[in-house]
Write an enzyme that holds these catalytic residues in place. Structure first.
Site, PDB file in Angstrom:
ATOM      1  N   CYS A  73       0.845  -1.199   0.000  1.00  0.00           N
ATOM      2  CA  CYS A  73       0.000   0.000   0.000  1.00  0.00           C
ATOM      3  C   CYS A  73       0.881   1.249   0.000  1.00  0.00           C
ATOM      4  O   CYS A  73       1.786   1.375   0.824  1.00  0.00           O
ATOM      5  CB  CYS A  73      -0.890  -0.033   1.242  1.00  0.00           C
ATOM      6  SG  CYS A  73      -1.878   1.456   1.460  1.00  0.00           S
TER       7      CYS A  73
ATOM      8  N   CYS B  22       0.514   3.122   3.505  1.00  0.00           N
ATOM      9  CA  CYS B  22       0.991   2.638   4.810  1.00  0.00           C
ATOM     10  C   CYS B  22       2.002   1.499   4.730  1.00  0.00           C
ATOM     11  O   CYS B  22       2.512   1.061   5.754  1.00  0.00           O
ATOM     12  CB  CYS B  22      -0.190   2.206   5.673  1.00  0.00           C
ATOM     13  SG  CYS B  22      -0.968   0.684   5.106  1.00  0.00           S
TER      14      CYS B  22
ATOM     15  N   CYS C 107      -7.505  -1.004   1.769  1.00  0.00           N
ATOM     16  CA  CYS C 107      -6.405  -1.458   2.633  1.00  0.00           C
ATOM     17  C   CYS C 107      -6.912  -1.575   4.068  1.00  0.00           C
ATOM     18  O   CYS C 107      -7.442  -0.618   4.615  1.00  0.00           O
ATOM     19  CB  CYS C 107      -5.240  -0.465   2.572  1.00  0.00           C
ATOM     20  SG  CYS C 107      -3.941  -0.846   3.761  1.00  0.00           S
TER      21      CYS C 107
ATOM     22  N   CYS D  45      -4.817   0.982   6.666  1.00  0.00           N
ATOM     23  CA  CYS D  45      -4.997   2.445   6.706  1.00  0.00           C
ATOM     24  C   CYS D  45      -6.342   2.898   6.152  1.00  0.00           C
ATOM     25  O   CYS D  45      -6.641   4.087   6.176  1.00  0.00           O
ATOM     26  CB  CYS D  45      -3.854   3.144   5.961  1.00  0.00           C
ATOM     27  SG  CYS D  45      -3.939   2.977   4.164  1.00  0.00           S
TER      28      CYS D  45
ATOM     29  N   CYS E 219      -8.661  -5.201  -9.585  1.00  0.00           N
ATOM     30  CA  CYS E 219      -8.310  -4.125 -10.510  1.00  0.00           C
ATOM     31  C   CYS E 219      -7.853  -2.952  -9.650  1.00  0.00           C
ATOM     32  O   CYS E 219      -8.672  -2.296  -9.015  1.00  0.00           O
ATOM     33  CB  CYS E 219      -9.553  -3.794 -11.327  1.00  0.00           C
ATOM     34  SG  CYS E 219      -9.260  -2.614 -12.627  1.00  0.00           S
TER      35      CYS E 219
HETATM   36 ZN   LIG Z   1      -2.693   1.114   3.533  1.00  0.00          ZN
END
Ligand SMILES: [Zn+2]
Length: 129
Positions: A46, A49, A95, A98, A118
């Site tokens: 990510c 984070c 995610c 975060c 996607c």
């Molecule tokens: Zn994240």
């Protein structure tokens, strides 16, 4: 668990495009992402984070213009949420660490899982193996 951060802090750390996608649920234009054509071995994390999200082993060429994966690196990396925006019913991929918006998952994947994650390229960072 969400990591509490002020919006100002977030804006400093993320580029404008990353902020738009991760925090405002935007989408980058198709075929523009820096990781779309990336074929190196490694992990996709990510951009907000650093949470490990996808492995290069599950990345495939979907032709949609966004990086596509047929599975997540581990099942508790993301949350899935129904999204009714833009007059469509889609499943949003978020995610779990975060709360950042990553993209959507569809049931038309070519591989055994039948899934196509996607994902916006700018919501990801790539860690080469
Ligand atoms: Zn994240």
């Amino acid at each position: 668990m969400r990591i509490p951060k002020s919006e100002e802090e977030e804006k400093k750390k993320l580029t404008r495009e990353q902020y738009y996608v991760l925090r405002e649920k935007g989408a980058e234009p198709a075929f523009t992402g820096k990781l779309l054509k990336n074929k190196e071995n490694g992990m996709y994390v990510c951009a907000g984070c650093g949470n490990v999200l996808f492995s290069s082993h599950t990345k495939f060429e979907s032709g949609t213009g966004w990086p596509s994966f047929y599975d997540v690196a581990n099942s508790d990396a993301v949350d899935l949420k129904q999204d009714h925006s833009h007059g469509m019913v889609r499943t949003e991929v978020i995610c779990r660490k975060c709360g950042g918006h990553l993209g959507h998952v569809f049931d038309d994947g070519a591989r055994a899982s039948g899934k196509r994650y996607c994902i916006n390229s700018c919501a990801l960072d790539f860690k080469k193996k």
